[in-house]
Write a protein that holds these residues in place. Structure first.
Motif, PDB file in Angstrom:
ATOM      1  N   GLU A  94       7.792  11.448   9.942  1.00  0.00           N
ATOM      2  CA  GLU A  94       7.792  10.427   9.194  1.00  0.00           C
ATOM      3  C   GLU A  94       8.454  10.567   7.702  1.00  0.00           C
ATOM      4  O   GLU A  94       7.868  10.569   6.735  1.00  0.00           O
ATOM      5  N   ASN A  96       9.962  10.887   4.269  1.00  0.00           N
ATOM      6  CA  ASN A  96       9.866   9.957   3.088  1.00  0.00           C
ATOM      7  C   ASN A  96      11.464   9.670   2.529  1.00  0.00           C
ATOM      8  O   ASN A  96      11.924  10.561   2.128  1.00  0.00           O
ATOM      9  N   TRP A 330      -5.054   1.952   8.429  1.00  0.00           N
ATOM     10  CA  TRP A 330      -4.885   2.950   7.436  1.00  0.00           C
ATOM     11  C   TRP A 330      -6.226   3.295   6.667  1.00  0.00           C
ATOM     12  O   TRP A 330      -7.400   2.788   7.311  1.00  0.00           O
ATOM     13  N   SER A 352      -1.357  12.644   8.934  1.00  0.00           N
ATOM     14  CA  SER A 352      -0.832  12.359   7.358  1.00  0.00           C
ATOM     15  C   SER A 352      -1.297  13.728   6.465  1.00  0.00           C
ATOM     16  O   SER A 352      -2.052  13.673   5.658  1.00  0.00           O
ATOM     17  N   GLU A 361      -2.015   6.592  -2.967  1.00  0.00           N
ATOM     18  CA  GLU A 361      -1.171   6.002  -1.992  1.00  0.00           C
ATOM     19  C   GLU A 361      -1.945   5.412  -0.781  1.00  0.00           C
ATOM     20  O   GLU A 361      -2.852   6.051  -0.544  1.00  0.00           O
ATOM     21  N   ARG A 363      -1.142   4.583   3.214  1.00  0.00           N
ATOM     22  CA  ARG A 363       0.114   4.710   4.076  1.00  0.00           C
ATOM     23  C   ARG A 363      -0.141   4.001   5.593  1.00  0.00           C
ATOM     24  O   ARG A 363      -1.495   4.343   6.435  1.00  0.00           O
ATOM     25  N   ARG A 365       0.261   2.225   9.182  1.00  0.00           N
ATOM     26  CA  ARG A 365       1.134   2.331  10.567  1.00  0.00           C
ATOM     27  C   ARG A 365       0.966   1.203  11.507  1.00  0.00           C
ATOM     28  O   ARG A 365      -0.190   0.602  11.603  1.00  0.00           O
ATOM     29  N   VAL A 458       5.924   2.382   8.994  1.00  0.00           N
ATOM     30  CA  VAL A 458       4.972   2.795   8.242  1.00  0.00           C
ATOM     31  C   VAL A 458       5.057   2.192   6.944  1.00  0.00           C
ATOM     32  O   VAL A 458       6.519   2.081   6.493  1.00  0.00           O
ATOM     33  N   ARG A 460       4.129   1.917   3.074  1.00  0.00           N
ATOM     34  CA  ARG A 460       3.731   2.878   1.899  1.00  0.00           C
ATOM     35  C   ARG A 460       3.319   2.130   0.782  1.00  0.00           C
ATOM     36  O   ARG A 460       4.198   1.528   0.012  1.00  0.00           O
ATOM     37  N   TYR A 462       2.487   2.599  -3.040  1.00  0.00           N
ATOM     38  CA  TYR A 462       2.326   3.822  -4.249  1.00  0.00           C
ATOM     39  C   TYR A 462       1.608   2.949  -5.322  1.00  0.00           C
ATOM     40  O   TYR A 462       1.792   2.125  -5.874  1.00  0.00           O
TER      41      TYR A 462
END
Length: 481
Positions: A94, A96, A330, A352, A361, A363, A365, A458, A460, A462
């Protein structure tokens, strides 16, 4: 949260039943010879695998990343990614597309190691340091608050062996660490293309310096305490992929895994609350610093092998306390600070590597649509965010599609992480429709390019807001068109 008592409840029950069987056997066996049962052993091996998996993975990762070979860097040295991963990239899993990473392994065995961060002048950067058990011992997110996060100011952090009594330079934050090694990771947000040059300039401002190489003025000294390299030395090129060591760990047999664990325990002890887990390791012949002495009889060896397989399966299986919504999974508030929840810690390390805290963060899926069918590029999908359902972040968010094994699609015409910083077009009511497909949709807006075969998404977030990690927010379902 899963507790240590829940983690080992199965083995305790099995052990208790085994004891009852042993007593019964003593009463009925001829000549007072009791048949021995090893039914408890499988659970103890599995439990110990789950407990030790993060440490073994980190130790293998550290060994793969440190040295003088291609893609490696000396301890206490950072290695900087210089460009975004290409189409078809699969390592690390995965990849980034939002940030460039700087990564290095700190060795605290001789003295504290200082890490200096530059002022990013508003550009988003998150940085974190993990101990060898994958707990986040420090991060930029822990010091940031408010509804909006940009980038940290210039600062220096000293990672110090626990109990160290010396003096640090002024205005340096002290962070005590119980393990010999620390994995430091910083990620700087980029738009790619011509923006990469600005990120590289900031990367040069990231410095790692052993205390003995730090002079009285707070500048970097002439030499490092390790290997004679300049203090704060950095190298260009992608860091060694943290995903590669996971395959090495998966290939270890029971002796290989537990030998590695025993040796790593000597320099990287667990916390006092893990005493019961250490006792269980001792039951199967694993002691810190000594070669593992697993039961080796033919019957016992088969049980150990079965326990190892069970442990591997448990580390890879989503635990019941993951957050879940509309097919997405997650880690919530416990990310990066797992306590005695060994199952969650092992799963996070497996899926991860280097996972941040919930303040840094999220993450999430998903690999199935709203009807439970595998996502596949032969179809077109829509993700509909209502105006009140947009990802709750203080930083920014993105969605990226990967092949089923976590690679960027080798046949994709572009590599895109779609998000709120990539021209998202909202509907009149403030909602947002994101289109996921292998072929560009009409108009091309809000598009996540997907592989032609099975794939996963995925998302994300932040610097997420609390509702992203306390279960009060859920991502939308993936609707097949």
């Amino acid at each position: 949260m899963t507790t240590i008592h829940r983690e080992f409840s199965r083995y305790r029950s099995g052990f208790g039943l085994a004891c009852l069987a042993l007593i019964a056997g003593c009463a009925s066996a001829p000549d007072g010879v009791a048949p021995k049962s090893n039914g408890w052993m499988k659970d103890e091996v599995a439990d110990s695998y789950v407990f030790g998996y993060p440490l073994v993975l980190m130790d293998v990762s550290r060994e793969a990343a440190t040295g003088s070979g291609p893609g490696q860097a000396a301890p206490n040295t950072l290695r900087h990614a210089q460009s975004l991963p290409p189409v078809g990239a699969s390592s690390p899993p995965e990849p980034n597309l939002d940030t460039l990473a700087s990564s290095g392994w700190l060795d605290l065995s001789r003295e504290p190691v200082l890490v200096t961060l530059p002022d990013t002048h508003g550009r988003y950067m998150d940085a974190r340091a993990l101990d060898m058990w994958t707990n986040v011992v420090w991060s930029t997110g822990a010091a940031q608050a408010g509804d909006h996060v940009s980038g940290p100011k210039a600062q220096t952090i000293a990672f110090v062996p626990v109990g160290w009594k010396g003096t640090l330079p002024a205005r340096v934050k002290r962070v005590e660490v119980t393990t010999r090694y620390v994995w430091f990771l910083a990620r700087i947000q980029t738009h790619g293309g011509g923006d990469l040059a600005a990120v590289r300039r900031l990367q040069r401002g990231l410095q790692v310096t052993p205390l003995s190489a730090w002079d009285d003025r707070g500048a970097h000294g002439k030499g490092s305490a390790h290997g004679g390299e300049p203090a704060g030395a950095t190298q260009s090129g992608d860091p060694v992929a943290p995903g590669t060591p996971s395959a090495q760990v998966a290939a270890l047999d029971a002796n290989g895994f537990f030998n590695r664990l025993a040796l790593a325990l000597e320099d990287n002890p667990p916390v006092p609350d893990d005493a019961h887990a250490l006792k269980i390791l001792g039951d199967i012949g694993v002691h810190p610093g000594d070669p593992a002495q697993l039961p080796s009889g033919a019957k016992d060896a088969a049980v150990v092998k079965a326990g190892l397989a069970d442990g591997r399966a448990r580390a890879a299986a989503p635990p019941s306390n993951l957050l879940a919504g509309n097919g997405w999974l997650w880690v919530g508030d416990d990310a990066g600070n797992y306590g005695p929840d060994y199952t969650l810690r092992a799963y996070a390390a497996y899926t991860s590597p280097g996972l941040a805290t919930s303040r840094d963060e999220v993450r999430a899926r998903v690999s199935k649509d709203s009807d439970g069918h595998a996502l596949n590029g032969a179809n077109r999908y829509t993700i509909h965010f209502t105006a009140k359902q947009l990802p709750p972040v203080r930083g920014f968010w993105s969605i990226t599609a990967y092949t089923a094994d976590g690679a960027l699609d080798a046949d994709a015409p572009v590599r895109v992480a779609f998000g709120d910083r990539s021209g998202a077009r909202r509907n009149r009511d403030g909602s947002l429709d994101v289109h996921v497909s292998a072929e560009r949709p009409r108009g091309g807006a809000n598009w996540v390019p997907a592989p032609h075969g099975d794939f996963r998404l995925v998302m994300r977030l932040y610097a997420p807001k609390p509702q992203a990690t306390d279960g009060s927010w859920q991502p939308p379902a993936i609707e097949r068109q």
